[in-house]
Design an enzyme around this catalytic site. Sequence first.
Site, PDB file in Angstrom:
ATOM      1  N   SER A  23       0.807  -1.223   0.000  1.00 16.39           N
ATOM      2  CA  SER A  23       0.000   0.000   0.000  1.00 16.39           C
ATOM      3  C   SER A  23       0.839   1.273   0.000  1.00 16.39           C
ATOM      4  CB  SER A  23      -0.883   0.000   1.255  1.00 16.39           C
ATOM      5  OG  SER A  23      -1.423   1.275   1.481  1.00 16.39           O
ATOM      6  N   GLU A  60       0.154   3.672   1.707  1.00 14.89           N
ATOM      7  CA  GLU A  60       0.233   4.111   3.105  1.00 14.89           C
ATOM      8  C   GLU A  60       1.630   3.900   3.681  1.00 14.89           C
ATOM      9  OE1 GLU A  60      -1.977   5.290   5.828  1.00 14.89           O
ATOM     10  OE2 GLU A  60      -2.807   6.174   4.013  1.00 14.89           O
ATOM     11  N   TYR A  77      -1.644  -0.103  10.561  1.00  9.00           N
ATOM     12  CA  TYR A  77      -1.961  -0.718   9.260  1.00  9.00           C
ATOM     13  C   TYR A  77      -0.754  -0.614   8.321  1.00  9.00           C
ATOM     14  CZ  TYR A  77      -3.685  -0.983   4.458  1.00  9.00           C
ATOM     15  OH  TYR A  77      -3.831  -1.294   3.123  1.00  9.00           O
TER      16      TYR A  77
END
Length: 339
Positions: A131, A133, A154
């Site tokens: 990701s 992120e 996460y």
Amino acid sequence: MAPTAFVTGITGQDGSYLAELLLSKGYTVYGLIRRSSTFNTDRIEHLYQDPHAKDYRLRLVYGDMQDGSRLTRLLHEVRPDEIYNLAAQSHVKVSFDTAEQTGDVGALGVTRLLEAMRTACPAARFYQASSSEMYGSVPPPQSEASAFSPRSPYAISKLYGHHLVANYREAYGLFACSGILFNHESPRRGGTFVTRKISRAVASIKAGKQDKLFLGNLDARRDWGFAPEYVEGMWRMLQQPKPDDYVLATGETHSVREFAQRAFARAGLDWQKHVQHDARYLRPTEVDALQGDATKAARTLQWQARTRFDALADLMVDADMYALQHGLREFEVRQRFFP
Ligand code: NAP
Ligand code: G4F
């Protein structure tokens, strides 16, 4: 012989689009689903096949990323050609509340699946859902060469999985790839992610069923693309002669405020009359700005995002308004919008 794929996270947004793509290419698809007291297969209901049907190619099997022995047994039975690991507790804000479980699924789950593959089917090809992120506070634009600076449990779990894929590739010669995907959305996006939360609220406000929408940080910027295009990129990664990691992104960045503005305008509404701030949607640490550089994917995979920001916001609002007007569920809307 037609290839076989094993897909974790098949009941999620991406899993449902990927299952469609693979079935359309003639694959037999094994999808890992979790036992739940209510049905959790809405997004793949339109793909469901009777197990007695002649051409029975979508096979749902029970399991969990937290259950390594089950994963090993399944891969021994199925012996897939391709494995797509899409399963995760994928909500960033929730990961601050459920940090341990998010890490168990998103980080250790990757270890369990790679270990299962190493013993059961080492010649298979593996895709890991990494990701954007993971870039966290690294300034945009972000590419495969950028550093990582994750800002949530996460993102940290995803970075663990990402590094593990690279390690298993080098250490054991596995064909394992990570796709570093920037945000991708659709009418099947979970309702608590910001784009879908907005598009659903717009439909509901337009229909006179609600008046206010409460949001957190409107200044955050994201690189939002259209999910069906991104699952095509995942598949292309596994068709290459060599395993590698790729960024998939549009290259454009917009704020949450801009998304709200566009989505409300699509329905002829003024966002400022309806959107209110609620601090409960703020995160302890935020990722301020994401903008991907997908040059490598364009060059090697001939992959490019086609749906741009305005079109994405419009199609999500249109789908939610249509669903509400006609009393349809998400997969039924698909028949009307994406035949
Ligand atoms: P999603 O809609 O939240 O789907 C997540 C899937 O993972 C669901 O099928 C869920 O099953 C499954 N899952 C969760 N915990 C599990 C467990 N313990 N065992 C087995 N399955 C489990 O996510 P998505 O948007 O499709 O994203 C797919 C993947 O890409 C995720 O790994 C996500 O982190 C990653 N990713 C997404 C984006 C994006 O913008 N969408 C960007 C980058 C990376 P249930 O239906 O039973 O809950
Ligand atoms: O839609 P979001 O929750 O997505 P986020 O955090 O960017 O994560 C998504 O994309 C990642 C890829 O970069 C995936 F890996 C991940 O699994 C997931 O799919 O939030 C987007 C932005 C954030 O900055 C958030 O603070 O929207 C801001 N926001 C403002 N108000 C809100 C809200 N987010 C949510 N979910 N709800 C709000 O009310």
